[in-house]
Design a protein around this motif. Structure first.
Motif, PDB file in Angstrom:
ATOM      1  N   ALA A 139      11.235  11.897   6.717  1.00 57.44           N
ATOM      2  CA  ALA A 139       9.812  11.560   6.806  1.00 57.44           C
ATOM      3  C   ALA A 139       9.601  10.050   6.805  1.00 57.44           C
ATOM      4  N   ILE A 140       8.417   9.645   7.300  1.00 55.64           N
ATOM      5  CA  ILE A 140       7.950   8.261   7.160  1.00 55.64           C
ATOM      6  C   ILE A 140       6.812   8.291   6.142  1.00 55.64           C
ATOM      7  N   VAL A 141       6.985   7.590   5.032  1.00 57.97           N
ATOM      8  CA  VAL A 141       5.963   7.540   3.990  1.00 57.97           C
ATOM      9  C   VAL A 141       5.592   6.081   3.742  1.00 57.97           C
ATOM     10  N   LEU A 142       4.321   5.763   3.940  1.00 61.69           N
ATOM     11  CA  LEU A 142       3.824   4.408   3.708  1.00 61.69           C
ATOM     12  C   LEU A 142       3.000   4.400   2.429  1.00 61.69           C
ATOM     13  N   GLY A 143       3.197   3.389   1.606  1.00 52.56           N
ATOM     14  CA  GLY A 143       2.435   3.294   0.373  1.00 52.56           C
ATOM     15  C   GLY A 143       1.881   1.904   0.159  1.00 52.56           C
ATOM     16  N   SER A 144       0.726   1.836  -0.481  1.00 56.14           N
ATOM     17  CA  SER A 144       0.138   0.528  -0.797  1.00 56.14           C
ATOM     18  C   SER A 144       0.700   0.027  -2.126  1.00 56.14           C
ATOM     19  N   ASP A 145       1.967   0.261  -2.333  1.00 56.23           N
ATOM     20  CA  ASP A 145       2.672  -0.169  -3.534  1.00 56.23           C
ATOM     21  C   ASP A 145       4.089  -0.535  -3.110  1.00 56.23           C
ATOM     22  N   SER A 146       4.575  -1.647  -3.593  1.00 53.88           N
ATOM     23  CA  SER A 146       5.867  -2.158  -3.111  1.00 53.88           C
ATOM     24  C   SER A 146       7.022  -1.220  -3.432  1.00 53.88           C
ATOM     25  N   HIS A 147       6.900  -0.424  -4.484  1.00 55.43           N
ATOM     26  CA  HIS A 147       8.017   0.452  -4.850  1.00 55.43           C
ATOM     27  C   HIS A 147       8.005   1.784  -4.101  1.00 55.43           C
ATOM     28  N   SER A 148       7.347   1.784  -2.949  1.00 58.96           N
ATOM     29  CA  SER A 148       7.378   2.963  -2.081  1.00 58.96           C
ATOM     30  C   SER A 148       8.759   3.197  -1.483  1.00 58.96           C
ATOM     31  N   THR A 149       9.675   2.282  -1.713  1.00 58.30           N
ATOM     32  CA  THR A 149      11.069   2.527  -1.337  1.00 58.30           C
ATOM     33  C   THR A 149      11.644   3.732  -2.099  1.00 58.30           C
ATOM     34  N   THR A 150      10.966   4.130  -3.176  1.00 53.27           N
ATOM     35  CA  THR A 150      11.427   5.253  -4.011  1.00 53.27           C
ATOM     36  C   THR A 150      11.681   6.516  -3.201  1.00 53.27           C
ATOM     37  N   TYR A 151      10.914   6.722  -2.119  1.00 56.43           N
ATOM     38  CA  TYR A 151      11.014   7.965  -1.350  1.00 56.43           C
ATOM     39  C   TYR A 151      12.356   8.101  -0.637  1.00 56.43           C
ATOM     40  N   GLY A 152      13.085   6.996  -0.549  1.00 51.04           N
ATOM     41  CA  GLY A 152      14.419   7.049   0.034  1.00 51.04           C
ATOM     42  C   GLY A 152      15.388   7.886  -0.778  1.00 51.04           C
ATOM     43  N   ALA A 153      14.990   8.237  -2.004  1.00 48.75           N
ATOM     44  CA  ALA A 153      15.820   9.117  -2.835  1.00 48.75           C
ATOM     45  C   ALA A 153      16.066  10.452  -2.163  1.00 48.75           C
ATOM     46  N   VAL A 154      15.093  10.896  -1.354  1.00 39.68           N
ATOM     47  CA  VAL A 154      15.229  12.173  -0.645  1.00 39.68           C
ATOM     48  C   VAL A 154      15.375  11.939   0.856  1.00 39.68           C
ATOM     49  N   ALA A 155      15.904  10.761   1.213  1.00 38.82           N
ATOM     50  CA  ALA A 155      16.169  10.416   2.617  1.00 38.82           C
ATOM     51  C   ALA A 155      14.912  10.317   3.458  1.00 38.82           C
ATOM     52  N   ALA A 156      13.808   9.902   2.829  1.00 39.75           N
ATOM     53  CA  ALA A 156      12.594   9.558   3.570  1.00 39.75           C
ATOM     54  C   ALA A 156      12.540   8.043   3.714  1.00 39.75           C
ATOM     55  N   PHE A 157      12.031   7.570   4.859  1.00 39.78           N
ATOM     56  CA  PHE A 157      11.869   6.129   5.045  1.00 39.78           C
ATOM     57  C   PHE A 157      10.550   5.747   4.382  1.00 39.78           C
ATOM     58  N   GLY A 158      10.643   5.249   3.161  1.00 40.13           N
ATOM     59  CA  GLY A 158       9.455   4.849   2.416  1.00 40.13           C
ATOM     60  C   GLY A 158       9.370   3.345   2.339  1.00 40.13           C
ATOM     61  N   THR A 159       8.175   2.812   2.555  1.00 37.91           N
ATOM     62  CA  THR A 159       8.017   1.361   2.503  1.00 37.91           C
ATOM     63  C   THR A 159       6.590   1.005   2.108  1.00 37.91           C
ATOM     64  N   GLY A 160       6.436  -0.156   1.494  1.00 36.61           N
ATOM     65  CA  GLY A 160       5.133  -0.613   1.051  1.00 36.61           C
ATOM     66  C   GLY A 160       4.459  -1.495   2.078  1.00 36.61           C
ATOM     67  N   MET A 161       3.124  -1.410   2.128  1.00 35.32           N
ATOM     68  CA  MET A 161       2.335  -2.227   3.053  1.00 35.32           C
ATOM     69  C   MET A 161       1.041  -2.655   2.374  1.00 35.32           C
ATOM     70  N   GLY A 162       0.397  -3.666   2.942  1.00 38.31           N
ATOM     71  CA  GLY A 162      -0.872  -4.155   2.425  1.00 38.31           C
ATOM     72  C   GLY A 162      -2.053  -3.326   2.898  1.00 38.31           C
TER      73      GLY A 162
END
Length: 416
Positions: A115-138
């Motif tokens: 999955a692609i998961v975008l979060g308004s929080d920098s620690h959205s990298t957390t979703y990579g724990a389940v092999a999702a591309f998680g990243t933070g944005m403004g």
């Protein structure tokens, strides 16, 4: 076709074309997560600038977790705006008490392999724990992703981190993550994907800790390669295409021998300023905080309770324990963990971020020292600029709370 990294694989799949590091990719977004501290700004962009609502409201979540419950009238007003927006548009709302955004999305199944998961929080990298591309944005990028259901990304280069050997007793995933940051340094993974090859080691929660801290090396994403049955045990379906290819190109390749690791601690005031706990023994502390998106899960509370059972927090020490979610709170209540923590002298608070960002529920006074299981120890992070924060595992944090100084569990006197 050239061999691809995990990041290249996921972004290729979601963009509908083969992409490599340096390419621009327009990708479908599976989930957009908005936290309370930035929700009002995102809503303003959607309402005023874009004059639209989310294209797929079912793929958008607002989580009230950073300052929950509200600490002031202004914060309460901001929460009110978020609640009204959710009611008006149909986006999901996880209100006060549900918990920290990253833990909640994981529990709700909104982050999943590929999955692609975008979060308004920098620690959205957390979703990579389940092999999702998680990243933070403004706020603006988050609003645009919500409005269109898509985003654009420059495909990041990748860093390969290979874990070998087995952990010794008393060494945890938090120690592994801190060692990884020490080796890479705070900017060693800037706008890169840190790809962690852990084999079949670590639980989902431990993998969340590893992925969570990748951003502290500057990473755009942190991806833990699925291994064994760890993720399938949680009901995830892992597509074959998500795995990295043999021969994929990495700009940096490091190996960490787990058997050589000892408990680690991040020393004020940079996360990559990592030392062995043994060198810090005896440092006086004022507060210990166990919680956050890094280490507020049930297994973390268990680790602390195992240390604290039958013991008391040292006089003059404040021990704050904040479960990462209502689900964690419920489980820790049911199995007696909370009773153990309360009897030891811990103070419990509402599931959420708590004092991690220095807004409420335990901020630090000038000169105070805190041992925290969180992810940042920057100057002023948890309160006054002259306070000092040490980052550690739940077990080390609990032992420190009992002794009143930085300690290892092995330092505790044997109970009669």
């Amino acid at each position: 076709m050239k061999p691809q990294t995990m990041a290249e694989k996921i972004l290729s799949q979601r963009s509908g074309k083969t992409v490599y590091a340096g390419d621009l990719a327009v990708v479908e977004v599976d989930e957009v997560m908005i936290v309370d501290s930035i929700a009002e700004s995102v809503i303003k962009v959607l309402d005023r600038d874009l004059e639209t609502t989310p294209k797929f409201p079912e793929r958008v979540s607002i989580v009230i977790d950073h300052v929950a419950p509200a600490s002031s009238v202004n914060v309460a007003k901001s929460h009110q705006v978020a609640r009204e927006y959710a009611a008006r548009t149909g986006v999901k709302l996880f209100d006060v008490g549900r918990g920290i955004c990253h833990q909640v999305l994981m529990e709700e199944g909104l982050a999943f392999p590929g999955a692609i998961v975008l979060g308004s929080d920098s620690h959205s990298t957390t979703y990579g724990a389940v092999a999702a591309f998680g990243t933070g944005m403004g706020a603006t990028d988050i609003a645009l992703a919500a409005a269109s259901g898509k985003t654009w990304l420059k495909v990041p280069e990748s860093v390969k981190v290979t874990l070998t050997g087995e952990l010794n007793s008393g060494v945890t995933a938090k120690d592994v993550a801190l060692e990884m940051i020490r080796v890479l340094t705070a900017d060693g993974g800037t706008y890169m994907s840190i790809e962690i090859h852990a084999g079949d080691r670590f639980t989902r929660g431990e993998r969340m800790t590893l992925a969570n801290l990748c951003v502290e090396a500057g990473a755009k994403a942190g991806l833990v390669v699925p291994g064994g049955e760890i993720l399938t045990d949680y009901g995830y379906t892992i597509p074959e295409w998500v795995y990295p290819d043999e021969g994929a190109r990495y700009v940096t390749d490091i190996t960490i021998d787990l058997s050589a690791l000892t408990p680690r601690m991040s020393v004020p005031s940079y996360v990559d300023n990592v030392e062995e706990v043994t060198t810090l023994r005896g440092t006086k502390v004022d507060q210990v905080f166990i919680g956050t998106c890094t280490n507020g899960r049930l297994e973390d509370l268990h680790a602390a309770a195992n240390i604290l059972k039958g013991r008391k927090v040292a006089p003059g020490i404040r021990l704050l324990v904040i479960p990462a979610s209502s689900e964690v709170l419920e489980q820790a209540t049911a199995d007696g963990t909370l009773l153990t923590l309360i009897r030891s002298g811990a103070t419990l608070s509402t599931p959420g971020c708590g004092p991690c960002m220095g807004r409420h529920q335990g901020v630090l006074a000038p000169g105070e020292v805190c041992v925290s299981t969180s992810n940042r120890n920057f100057i002023g992070r948890m309160g006054d600029k002259d306070a000092k924060i040490y980052l550690a595992s739940p077990a080390v944090a609990a032992a420190t709370a009992v002794m009143g100084v930085i300690s290892l569990p092995e330092d505790l006197p044997v109970m009669a």
